[in-house]
Scaffold this motif. Structure first.
Motif, PDB file in Angstrom:
ATOM      1  N   ALA A 282       0.840  -1.202   0.000  1.00 47.10           N
ATOM      2  CA  ALA A 282       0.000   0.000   0.000  1.00 47.10           C
ATOM      3  C   ALA A 282       0.876   1.253   0.000  1.00 47.10           C
ATOM      4  N   CYS A 283       2.049   1.160   0.623  1.00 47.07           N
ATOM      5  CA  CYS A 283       2.939   2.325   0.718  1.00 47.07           C
ATOM      6  C   CYS A 283       4.246   2.144  -0.047  1.00 47.07           C
ATOM      7  N   HIS A 284       4.634   0.882  -0.313  1.00 50.52           N
ATOM      8  CA  HIS A 284       5.939   0.623  -0.942  1.00 50.52           C
ATOM      9  C   HIS A 284       5.775  -0.024  -2.300  1.00 50.52           C
ATOM     10  N   GLN A 285       6.739   0.253  -3.180  1.00 54.21           N
ATOM     11  CA  GLN A 285       6.756  -0.426  -4.478  1.00 54.21           C
ATOM     12  C   GLN A 285       7.804  -1.540  -4.476  1.00 54.21           C
ATOM     13  N   ILE A 286       7.500  -2.568  -5.277  1.00 51.76           N
ATOM     14  CA  ILE A 286       8.488  -3.591  -5.615  1.00 51.76           C
ATOM     15  C   ILE A 286       8.470  -3.661  -7.131  1.00 51.76           C
ATOM     16  N   TYR A 287       9.622  -3.676  -7.767  1.00 48.31           N
ATOM     17  CA  TYR A 287       9.727  -3.609  -9.231  1.00 48.31           C
ATOM     18  C   TYR A 287       8.949  -2.407  -9.776  1.00 48.31           C
ATOM     19  N   GLY A 288       8.848  -1.342  -8.975  1.00 45.67           N
ATOM     20  CA  GLY A 288       8.173  -0.131  -9.443  1.00 45.67           C
ATOM     21  C   GLY A 288       6.660  -0.140  -9.270  1.00 45.67           C
ATOM     22  N   LEU A 289       6.087  -1.235  -8.730  1.00 52.54           N
ATOM     23  CA  LEU A 289       4.635  -1.300  -8.560  1.00 52.54           C
ATOM     24  C   LEU A 289       4.264  -1.224  -7.092  1.00 52.54           C
ATOM     25  N   GLY A 290       3.305  -0.389  -6.762  1.00 54.55           N
ATOM     26  CA  GLY A 290       2.843  -0.275  -5.385  1.00 54.55           C
ATOM     27  C   GLY A 290       2.597   1.180  -5.024  1.00 54.55           C
TER      28      GLY A 290
ATOM     29  N   TYR B 137       3.109   4.968  -3.078  1.00 53.33           N
ATOM     30  CA  TYR B 137       4.202   5.938  -3.155  1.00 53.33           C
ATOM     31  C   TYR B 137       4.448   6.710  -1.858  1.00 53.33           C
ATOM     32  N   LEU B 138       3.813   6.271  -0.769  1.00 49.85           N
ATOM     33  CA  LEU B 138       4.057   6.970   0.492  1.00 49.85           C
ATOM     34  C   LEU B 138       5.469   6.665   1.002  1.00 49.85           C
ATOM     35  N   GLY B 139       5.867   5.401   0.884  1.00 46.00           N
ATOM     36  CA  GLY B 139       7.210   4.980   1.291  1.00 46.00           C
ATOM     37  C   GLY B 139       8.085   4.746   0.076  1.00 46.00           C
ATOM     38  N   PRO B 140       9.393   4.533   0.284  1.00 48.92           N
ATOM     39  CA  PRO B 140      10.308   4.322  -0.846  1.00 48.92           C
ATOM     40  C   PRO B 140      10.156   2.948  -1.505  1.00 48.92           C
ATOM     41  N   ASP B 141      10.637   2.841  -2.749  1.00 56.83           N
ATOM     42  CA  ASP B 141      10.669   1.563  -3.467  1.00 56.83           C
ATOM     43  C   ASP B 141      11.633   0.632  -2.722  1.00 56.83           C
ATOM     44  N   LEU B 142      11.206  -0.616  -2.492  1.00 55.35           N
ATOM     45  CA  LEU B 142      12.032  -1.540  -1.707  1.00 55.35           C
ATOM     46  C   LEU B 142      12.699  -2.632  -2.548  1.00 55.35           C
ATOM     47  N   THR B 143      12.623  -2.529  -3.879  1.00 54.62           N
ATOM     48  CA  THR B 143      13.207  -3.581  -4.726  1.00 54.62           C
ATOM     49  C   THR B 143      14.668  -3.844  -4.369  1.00 54.62           C
ATOM     50  N   ASN B 144      15.435  -2.777  -4.229  1.00 55.82           N
ATOM     51  CA  ASN B 144      16.872  -2.953  -3.995  1.00 55.82           C
ATOM     52  C   ASN B 144      17.326  -2.417  -2.643  1.00 55.82           C
TER      53      ASN B 144
ATOM     54  N   ASP C 205      11.494 -13.628  14.182  1.00 49.13           N
ATOM     55  CA  ASP C 205      11.354 -14.568  13.061  1.00 49.13           C
ATOM     56  C   ASP C 205      10.667 -13.901  11.874  1.00 49.13           C
ATOM     57  N   GLU C 206       9.639 -13.122  12.174  1.00 53.30           N
ATOM     58  CA  GLU C 206       8.917 -12.438  11.088  1.00 53.30           C
ATOM     59  C   GLU C 206       9.831 -11.423  10.391  1.00 53.30           C
ATOM     60  N   ILE C 207      10.611 -10.707  11.173  1.00 50.22           N
ATOM     61  CA  ILE C 207      11.549  -9.732  10.596  1.00 50.22           C
ATOM     62  C   ILE C 207      12.568 -10.446   9.720  1.00 50.22           C
ATOM     63  N   GLU C 208      13.054 -11.596  10.209  1.00 54.14           N
ATOM     64  CA  GLU C 208      14.031 -12.384   9.447  1.00 54.14           C
ATOM     65  C   GLU C 208      13.422 -12.819   8.103  1.00 54.14           C
ATOM     66  N   SER C 209      12.166 -13.273   8.141  1.00 52.40           N
ATOM     67  CA  SER C 209      11.492 -13.736   6.915  1.00 52.40           C
ATOM     68  C   SER C 209      11.311 -12.594   5.920  1.00 52.40           C
ATOM     69  N   ILE C 210      10.913 -11.435   6.413  1.00 55.67           N
ATOM     70  CA  ILE C 210      10.727 -10.293   5.503  1.00 55.67           C
ATOM     71  C   ILE C 210      12.071  -9.901   4.883  1.00 55.67           C
ATOM     72  N   CYS C 211      13.143  -9.954   5.689  1.00 57.55           N
ATOM     73  CA  CYS C 211      14.480  -9.649   5.152  1.00 57.55           C
ATOM     74  C   CYS C 211      14.870 -10.660   4.073  1.00 57.55           C
ATOM     75  N   ASP C 212      14.583 -11.955   4.301  1.00 50.45           N
ATOM     76  CA  ASP C 212      14.887 -12.976   3.294  1.00 50.45           C
ATOM     77  C   ASP C 212      14.103 -12.719   2.014  1.00 50.45           C
ATOM     78  N   PHE C 213      12.840 -12.346   2.182  1.00 47.16           N
ATOM     79  CA  PHE C 213      11.994 -12.042   1.024  1.00 47.16           C
ATOM     80  C   PHE C 213      12.586 -10.862   0.246  1.00 47.16           C
ATOM     81  N   LEU C 214      12.974  -9.800   0.970  1.00 42.13           N
ATOM     82  CA  LEU C 214      13.520  -8.625   0.288  1.00 42.13           C
ATOM     83  C   LEU C 214      14.880  -8.932  -0.360  1.00 42.13           C
ATOM     84  N   LYS C 215      15.600  -9.906   0.191  1.00 41.87           N
ATOM     85  CA  LYS C 215      16.881 -10.313  -0.411  1.00 41.87           C
ATOM     86  C   LYS C 215      16.646 -10.951  -1.784  1.00 41.87           C
TER      87      LYS C 215
END
Ligand code: HEC
Length: 135
Positions: A54-62, A64-71, A100-110
């Protein structure tokens, strides 16, 4: 008036062009994907559950309240991501996530980081219509 042979030559030319272009695209290998695990899958589910998009983009989609998190993983690093997920900020909600949840989100973003790039300035446009990342 257009002659019959001109029509056939044009139709043949278009057909051969179409088939050649289709073959070029078919044999063009996609970018390598990051390794997906149970943890990355859990991270993706959390991403959906908390509607981060809702606030972040991945691959440019999503949103615009927060920054793009692709990289964000390679640009800012895992500690930076963990800090945001642990406490939020003035504009980023604190979801009271477990370690654990934070770790999983970090793995996903990796994995997202390894499989895409959100900065269009880093792409070369190939003549066949595909794009390529500047190494
Ligand atoms: C209500 C909107 C909103 C939602 C929903 C949201 N964020 Fe954020 N997030 C923000 C904003 C705004 C920032 C920038 C905050 C700042 O710089 O203080 C941010 C920053 C971040 C950052 C740091 C990015 C950087 O480049 O510094 C990460 C990582 C992050 N969010 C991850 C997430 C994840 C994961 C979720 C889902 C669990 C999420 N956010 C949900 C608004 C949101």
């Amino acid at each position: 008036m257009v002659s019959e042979s001109f029509k056939y030559i044009t139709a043949t030319f278009l057909l051969v062009s179409f088939l050649t272009y289709s073959l070029v695209l078919y044999f063009h290998s996609p970018p390598p994907l990051g390794q997906s695990t149970e943890s990355t899958a859990a991270g993706k589910l959390l991403w959906q559950k908390y509607n981060c998009t809702a606030c972040h983009q991945i691959y440019g989609l999503g949103g615009y309240l927060g920054p793009d998190l692709t990289n964000v993983y390679s640009k800012k690093g895992i500690q930076h991501i963990k800090a945001f997920l642990k406490t939020g900020s003035n504009t980023m909600p604190d979801y009271h996530l477990s370690d654990d949840e934070i770790e999983s989100i970090c793995d996903f973003l990796k994995v997202i980081d390894a499989s895409g790039n959100s900065d269009p300035r880093l792409f070369i446009k190939n003549s066949n219509g595909t794009i390529q990342l500047i190494q």
